[in-house]
Design a protein around this motif. Structure first.
Motif, PDB file in Angstrom:
ATOM      1  N   GLY A 166       0.916  -1.023  -0.172  1.00 31.99           N
ATOM      2  CA  GLY A 166      -0.124   0.176   0.026  1.00 31.99           C
ATOM      3  C   GLY A 166       0.725   1.103  -0.076  1.00 31.99           C
ATOM      4  N   CYS A 167       0.268   2.155   0.278  1.00 30.53           N
ATOM      5  CA  CYS A 167       0.866   3.423   0.047  1.00 30.53           C
ATOM      6  C   CYS A 167       0.473   4.797   0.331  1.00 30.53           C
ATOM      7  CB  CYS A 167       1.352   4.022  -1.609  1.00 30.53           C
ATOM      8  SG  CYS A 167       2.261   5.598  -1.351  1.00 30.53           S
ATOM      9  N   LEU A 168       0.551   5.098   1.651  1.00 30.66           N
ATOM     10  CA  LEU A 168       0.135   6.436   2.375  1.00 30.66           C
ATOM     11  C   LEU A 168       1.166   7.175   1.801  1.00 30.66           C
ATOM     12  CD1 LEU A 168      -0.704   3.707   5.483  1.00 30.66           C
ATOM     13  CD2 LEU A 168      -2.432   5.207   4.428  1.00 30.66           C
ATOM     14  N   ILE A 169       0.757   8.333   1.919  1.00 30.53           N
ATOM     15  CA  ILE A 169       1.263   9.843   1.103  1.00 30.53           C
ATOM     16  C   ILE A 169       0.918  11.160   2.222  1.00 30.53           C
ATOM     17  CG2 ILE A 169       2.257  11.205   0.169  1.00 30.53           C
ATOM     18  CD1 ILE A 169       1.907   9.769  -2.269  1.00 30.53           C
ATOM     19  N   ARG A 170       1.519  11.547   3.566  1.00 34.71           N
ATOM     20  CA  ARG A 170       1.051  12.179   4.659  1.00 34.71           C
ATOM     21  C   ARG A 170       0.518  13.577   4.358  1.00 34.71           C
ATOM     22  NH1 ARG A 170       2.691  13.237   9.606  1.00 34.71           N
ATOM     23  NH2 ARG A 170       4.562  11.832  10.011  1.00 34.71           N
ATOM     24  N   GLY A 171       1.545  14.298   3.154  1.00 28.24           N
ATOM     25  CA  GLY A 171       0.227  15.319   2.622  1.00 28.24           C
ATOM     26  C   GLY A 171      -0.475  15.191   1.977  1.00 28.24           C
ATOM     27  N   GLU A 172      -0.632  13.911   1.235  1.00 26.49           N
ATOM     28  CA  GLU A 172      -2.528  14.102   1.099  1.00 26.49           C
ATOM     29  C   GLU A 172      -3.525  13.105   1.846  1.00 26.49           C
ATOM     30  OE1 GLU A 172      -1.380  12.252  -2.933  1.00 26.49           O
ATOM     31  OE2 GLU A 172       0.338  13.306  -3.405  1.00 26.49           O
ATOM     32  N   THR A 173      -3.375  12.871   2.632  1.00 19.10           N
ATOM     33  CA  THR A 173      -3.660  11.720   3.927  1.00 19.10           C
ATOM     34  C   THR A 173      -4.271  12.759   5.102  1.00 19.10           C
ATOM     35  OG1 THR A 173      -2.165  10.014   2.829  1.00 19.10           O
ATOM     36  CG2 THR A 173      -4.621   9.467   4.750  1.00 19.10           C
ATOM     37  N   THR A 174      -5.979  12.809   4.711  1.00 19.73           N
ATOM     38  CA  THR A 174      -6.215  13.115   6.204  1.00 19.73           C
ATOM     39  C   THR A 174      -6.406  11.969   7.320  1.00 19.73           C
ATOM     40  OG1 THR A 174      -8.250  12.361   5.459  1.00 19.73           O
ATOM     41  CG2 THR A 174      -8.072  14.684   5.470  1.00 19.73           C
ATOM     42  N   HIS A 175      -6.066  12.487   8.592  1.00 22.96           N
ATOM     43  CA  HIS A 175      -5.618  11.278   9.673  1.00 22.96           C
ATOM     44  C   HIS A 175      -4.579  10.461   9.014  1.00 22.96           C
ATOM     45  CE1 HIS A 175      -9.669  13.252  10.988  1.00 22.96           C
ATOM     46  NE2 HIS A 175     -10.172  12.404   9.862  1.00 22.96           N
ATOM     47  N   TYR A 176      -3.551  10.894   8.574  1.00 20.98           N
ATOM     48  CA  TYR A 176      -2.203   9.598   8.601  1.00 20.98           C
ATOM     49  C   TYR A 176      -1.717   8.943   9.069  1.00 20.98           C
ATOM     50  CZ  TYR A 176       2.460   8.956   6.992  1.00 20.98           C
ATOM     51  OH  TYR A 176       3.417   8.335   6.432  1.00 20.98           O
ATOM     52  N   GLU A 177      -1.603  10.301  10.677  1.00 25.53           N
ATOM     53  CA  GLU A 177      -0.977   8.762  11.752  1.00 25.53           C
ATOM     54  C   GLU A 177      -2.025   7.866  11.915  1.00 25.53           C
ATOM     55  OE1 GLU A 177       0.868  12.083  12.513  1.00 25.53           O
ATOM     56  OE2 GLU A 177       2.605  11.107  12.208  1.00 25.53           O
ATOM     57  N   HIS A 178      -3.115   8.275  11.844  1.00 20.67           N
ATOM     58  CA  HIS A 178      -4.133   6.804  12.925  1.00 20.67           C
ATOM     59  C   HIS A 178      -4.447   6.135  11.478  1.00 20.67           C
ATOM     60  CE1 HIS A 178      -5.555   9.521  15.776  1.00 20.67           C
ATOM     61  NE2 HIS A 178      -5.681  10.818  15.066  1.00 20.67           N
ATOM     62  N   ILE A 179      -4.089   6.081  10.151  1.00 21.64           N
ATOM     63  CA  ILE A 179      -4.598   5.426   9.340  1.00 21.64           C
ATOM     64  C   ILE A 179      -3.179   3.710   9.018  1.00 21.64           C
ATOM     65  CG2 ILE A 179      -4.488   4.364   6.532  1.00 21.64           C
ATOM     66  CD1 ILE A 179      -6.198   6.431   6.868  1.00 21.64           C
ATOM     67  N   ALA A 180      -2.141   5.067   9.728  1.00 22.53           N
ATOM     68  CA  ALA A 180      -0.937   4.547   9.368  1.00 22.53           C
ATOM     69  C   ALA A 180       0.058   3.288  10.606  1.00 22.53           C
ATOM     70  CB  ALA A 180       0.327   5.506   9.126  1.00 22.53           C
ATOM     71  N   THR A 181      -0.796   4.179  11.786  1.00 23.54           N
ATOM     72  CA  THR A 181      -1.234   3.624  13.199  1.00 23.54           C
ATOM     73  C   THR A 181      -1.701   2.322  12.433  1.00 23.54           C
ATOM     74  OG1 THR A 181      -0.352   5.344  13.960  1.00 23.54           O
ATOM     75  CG2 THR A 181      -0.841   3.249  15.190  1.00 23.54           C
ATOM     76  N   GLU A 182      -3.213   2.149  12.864  1.00 24.47           N
ATOM     77  CA  GLU A 182      -4.206   1.066  12.269  1.00 24.47           C
ATOM     78  C   GLU A 182      -3.805   0.025  11.340  1.00 24.47           C
ATOM     79  OE1 GLU A 182      -6.321   0.425  14.750  1.00 24.47           O
ATOM     80  OE2 GLU A 182      -7.594  -0.909  13.431  1.00 24.47           O
ATOM     81  N   VAL A 183      -3.263   0.289   9.881  1.00 22.11           N
ATOM     82  CA  VAL A 183      -2.942  -0.050   9.357  1.00 22.11           C
ATOM     83  C   VAL A 183      -1.631  -1.471   9.892  1.00 22.11           C
ATOM     84  CG1 VAL A 183      -1.818  -1.246   6.765  1.00 22.11           C
ATOM     85  CG2 VAL A 183      -3.427   0.696   7.330  1.00 22.11           C
ATOM     86  N   THR A 184      -0.081  -1.033  10.383  1.00 25.31           N
ATOM     87  CA  THR A 184       0.600  -1.298  10.859  1.00 25.31           C
ATOM     88  C   THR A 184      -0.092  -2.328  12.131  1.00 25.31           C
ATOM     89  OG1 THR A 184       1.979   0.594  10.279  1.00 25.31           O
ATOM     90  CG2 THR A 184       2.982  -1.637  11.316  1.00 25.31           C
ATOM     91  N   ARG A 185      -1.269  -1.994  13.384  1.00 27.17           N
ATOM     92  CA  ARG A 185      -0.904  -2.827  13.959  1.00 27.17           C
ATOM     93  C   ARG A 185      -1.842  -4.432  13.729  1.00 27.17           C
ATOM     94  NH1 ARG A 185      -5.028  -4.030  16.412  1.00 27.17           N
ATOM     95  NH2 ARG A 185      -6.747  -2.909  15.709  1.00 27.17           N
ATOM     96  N   GLY A 186      -2.662  -3.839  12.428  1.00 29.79           N
ATOM     97  CA  GLY A 186      -3.923  -5.044  11.754  1.00 29.79           C
ATOM     98  C   GLY A 186      -2.918  -5.627  11.112  1.00 29.79           C
ATOM     99  N   ILE A 187      -1.925  -5.605  10.468  1.00 26.08           N
ATOM    100  CA  ILE A 187      -1.133  -6.631   9.458  1.00 26.08           C
ATOM    101  C   ILE A 187      -0.753  -7.555  11.216  1.00 26.08           C
ATOM    102  CG2 ILE A 187       0.832  -6.879   8.273  1.00 26.08           C
ATOM    103  CD1 ILE A 187      -0.091  -4.773   6.577  1.00 26.08           C
TER     104      ILE A 187
END
Ligand code: DLZ
Length: 296
Positions: free
Chosen positions: A198-219
């Motif tokens: 996947g690819c999360l880009i901070r500049g283009e993603t609202t709640h970037y931190e939350h999504i990134a944390t959740e994705v990492t934790r979930g995997i």
């Protein structure tokens, strides 16, 4: 008095010379500048240590240049990538080592070997994906990046011997959906490992931190709950340029790396679960003594 040993091989033409140079450069040898005189040219590749070994007895040696390495599995992958002709792939010797024999040019043979004892106490996974099955979960969001990651993963799996029909690609809307789909696939027990891209880009993603944390934790949670290895190829980048660099431009391809890690983890799991078999080869002659197929 003695200062060093040089072994020289004469190549038959410019093409063969260039091919051999590219192989030894790719393997990471320290190389010299090329020398040239009116009639010839040459380049040397330096190893940290050298020795001259005399052998007695009747056994025919598989090669007369033996190069000791610390990671034979990677050497095998690199040689295949370079399309060098393998005379015999990795096999156990009867002197507590593993070795392979390559003949990148007619009549020019090298044996690469690794001493098992050096790694005593440490078990590591190999990089042979033959017979392994993988699922790749790839997010469609930022697909111009994630499709490059997917290409990298496919490339790594195929080059490592994984059959195309043993690779299942599953697309999900965005990175947020990766963990649940990874968990579903892992639960089927049809796959030896799950590769997540996947690819999360901070500049283009609202709640970037939350999504990134959740994705990492979930995997991670899916891997732990199912016991099926999962590898992480989800880019978390500051901007698009950084993402492009990690998807094959300047900083390698993280999809390729995630796939290589998946192969290694499957191999490691098999070894630590005691399901590995190795073929045994009699000596430096390279002849097999047991027909058991290697499963690394
Ligand atoms: C919504 C969203 C945003 C803003 N940014 C990204 C991103 O940079 N990378 C990515 O993979 N997904 C993004 N998404 C989509 C979410 O991951 C998710 O698919 C949607 O919120 C629907 O649940």
């Amino acid at each position: 008095m003695i200062k060093g040993i040089t072994t020289i091989r004469q190549t038959s033409d410019a093409k063969e010379y260039a091919f051999l140079v590219s192989i030894f450069a790719a393997l990471g040898f320290e190389q010299s500048e090329e020398w040239q005189n009116g009639r010839s040219r040459g380049k040397y590749f330096r190893a940290p240590a050298g020795k001259l070994e005399l052998v007695g007895g009747k056994e025919k040696l598989a090669a007369d240049i033996w190069i000791e390495v610390s990671d034979l599995d990677t050497v095998s992958v690199l040689l295949k990538k370079q399309k060098a002709r393998l005379v015999s792939d990795i096999a156990e010797s009867d002197w507590d080592s593993r070795f392979l024999v390559v003949e990148p040019a007619q009549g020019i043979r090298f044996a690469f070997w690794q001493n098992n004892k050096v790694k005593e106490g440490a078990i590591e996974g190999g990089l042979n994906a033959e017979g392994m099955r993988f699922a790749i979960v790839v997010a469609r969001w930022n697909s111009f990046i994630t499709e490059r990651l997917l290409q990298g993963s496919m490339d790594a799996l195929r080059r490592s011997g994984c059959a195309s029909e043993h690779i299942k690609v599953v697309r999900v809307p965005g990175s947020f959906e990766i963990p649940s789909q990874a968990r579903t696939l892992a639960g089927t027990r049809k796959y030896d490992a799950i590769i997540t891209l996947g690819c999360l880009i901070r500049g283009e993603t609202t709640h970037y931190e939350h999504i990134a944390t959740e994705v990492t934790r979930g995997i991670g949670q899916s891997a732990q709950e199912t016991g099926v290895p999962h590898t992480y190829g989800v880019l978390t980048c500051e901007n698009l340029e950084q993402a492009l660099d990690r998807a094959g431009l300047k900083a390698g391809n993280k999809g390729f790396e995630a796939a290589v890690s998946a192969i290694e983890m499957v191999s490691l799991k098999r070894k630590t679960a005691g399901r590995s078999g190795t073929s045994s080869v009699s000596s430096r002659t390279g002849k097999k003594t047991a027909a058991r197929k290697k499963r690394r």
